[in-house]
Design a protein around this motif. Sequence first.
Motif, short mmCIF file in Angstrom:
data_model
loop_
_atom_site.label_atom_id
_atom_site.label_comp_id
_atom_site.label_asym_id
_atom_site.label_seq_id
_atom_site.Cartn_x
_atom_site.Cartn_y
_atom_site.Cartn_z
N GLY A 90 27.85 31.82 95.87
CA GLY A 90 28.88 32.01 95.89
C GLY A 90 30.63 32.14 96.81
N TRP A 91 29.68 30.98 97.41
CA TRP A 91 31.33 30.49 98.17
C TRP A 91 32.94 29.82 97.11
N THR A 92 31.90 28.83 96.91
CA THR A 92 32.13 28.20 95.65
C THR A 92 32.79 29.05 94.14
N THR A 93 31.92 29.93 94.17
CA THR A 93 32.56 30.28 92.89
C THR A 93 33.49 31.54 93.08
N ALA A 94 34.13 32.18 94.87
CA ALA A 94 34.72 32.82 94.82
C ALA A 94 36.15 32.07 95.09
N LEU A 95 35.71 30.19 95.63
CA LEU A 95 36.97 29.99 95.59
C LEU A 95 37.50 29.67 94.23
N GLY B 225 42.99 32.86 89.10
CA GLY B 225 43.31 34.18 89.83
C GLY B 225 42.83 34.44 88.09
N PRO B 226 43.16 36.16 87.97
CA PRO B 226 42.26 36.74 87.30
C PRO B 226 42.81 36.92 85.38
N GLU B 227 43.80 35.89 85.42
CA GLU B 227 43.83 35.00 84.14
C GLU B 227 42.61 34.25 83.37
N GLY B 228 41.63 33.44 84.53
CA GLY B 228 40.74 32.90 83.98
C GLY B 228 39.62 33.30 84.66
N ILE B 229 38.69 33.07 83.98
CA ILE B 229 36.68 33.41 84.09
C ILE B 229 36.57 32.34 84.62
N VAL B 230 35.75 32.52 85.84
CA VAL B 230 34.57 31.68 86.48
C VAL B 230 32.94 32.04 86.75
N THR B 231 32.23 31.53 86.06
CA THR B 231 30.22 31.82 85.98
C THR B 231 29.99 30.79 87.20
N TYR C 142 35.64 41.44 98.24
CA TYR C 142 36.82 40.66 97.67
C TYR C 142 37.05 40.37 96.96
N ASN C 143 37.45 41.45 95.86
CA ASN C 143 37.81 41.78 94.45
C ASN C 143 38.19 40.08 93.43
N PHE C 144 36.71 40.06 93.53
CA PHE C 144 37.09 38.90 92.28
C PHE C 144 36.09 39.98 91.01
N PRO C 145 37.21 40.07 90.38
CA PRO C 145 35.95 40.97 88.76
C PRO C 145 36.06 39.79 87.66
N HIS C 146 37.25 39.03 87.78
CA HIS C 146 36.83 37.99 86.82
C HIS C 146 35.83 36.71 87.18
N ILE D 22 28.26 35.81 89.36
CA ILE D 22 27.36 34.79 89.46
C ILE D 22 26.07 35.15 88.63
N LEU D 23 25.32 34.52 88.03
CA LEU D 23 24.13 34.75 87.26
C LEU D 23 23.09 34.11 87.69
N PRO D 24 21.30 34.06 87.27
CA PRO D 24 20.36 33.46 87.93
C PRO D 24 20.55 32.74 87.08
N ALA D 25 19.96 31.22 87.89
CA ALA D 25 19.53 29.60 86.65
C ALA D 25 18.63 30.48 85.88
N SER D 26 18.94 29.73 85.12
CA SER D 26 17.45 29.40 84.13
C SER D 26 16.62 28.07 84.15
N PRO D 27 15.72 28.32 83.92
CA PRO D 27 15.14 26.22 84.31
C PRO D 27 15.80 25.73 84.03
N ARG D 28 16.98 25.51 82.37
CA ARG D 28 17.67 24.61 82.57
C ARG D 28 19.06 24.32 83.70
N LEU D 29 19.25 25.23 83.76
CA LEU D 29 20.57 25.46 84.92
C LEU D 29 21.61 25.00 84.07
N ASP D 30 22.05 25.82 83.18
CA ASP D 30 23.07 26.08 81.64
C ASP D 30 22.78 27.53 81.37
#
Length: 119
Positions: free
Chosen positions: A1-6, A12-18, A37-41, A44-52
């Motif tokens: 989750g560190w990279t996703t949070a970073l 910022g809140p105008e972007g979306i990170v998955t 840490y209040n990142f509603p935007h 993190i989802l579980p990876a599929s076997p294809r990782l996409d």
Amino acid sequence: GWTTALLAHIVGPEGIVTGIEAIPDLVTLGQQNLRKYNFPHATILPASPRLDLPAAAPFNRILVSATTEKLPQELVDQLTSDGILVIPVGTDLLRVRKQADGAIHTELLPGFLFVPLVK
């Protein structure tokens, strides 16, 4: 989750990170930390076997944090026009840009070590 949070902090809140994660316990921990840490935007989802994430594509940017043996075409296919994918392949870091005309431009940066990508 560190990279996703970073990345969520950077865009910022105008972007979306998955983020996607192959290890179930890290999915849970990452989701908890994003809420804490209040990142509603960001999510993190579980990876599929294809990782996409074809259902959520196309993406402006894709960052992969673990090495793979070859460039996954399914990730290149999910880029927007002028989208950028940064991914470690072997001991090289690749910066892949899908140009407006659909052509792919790859820049190679050698000499990196990453953990292996788990499928």
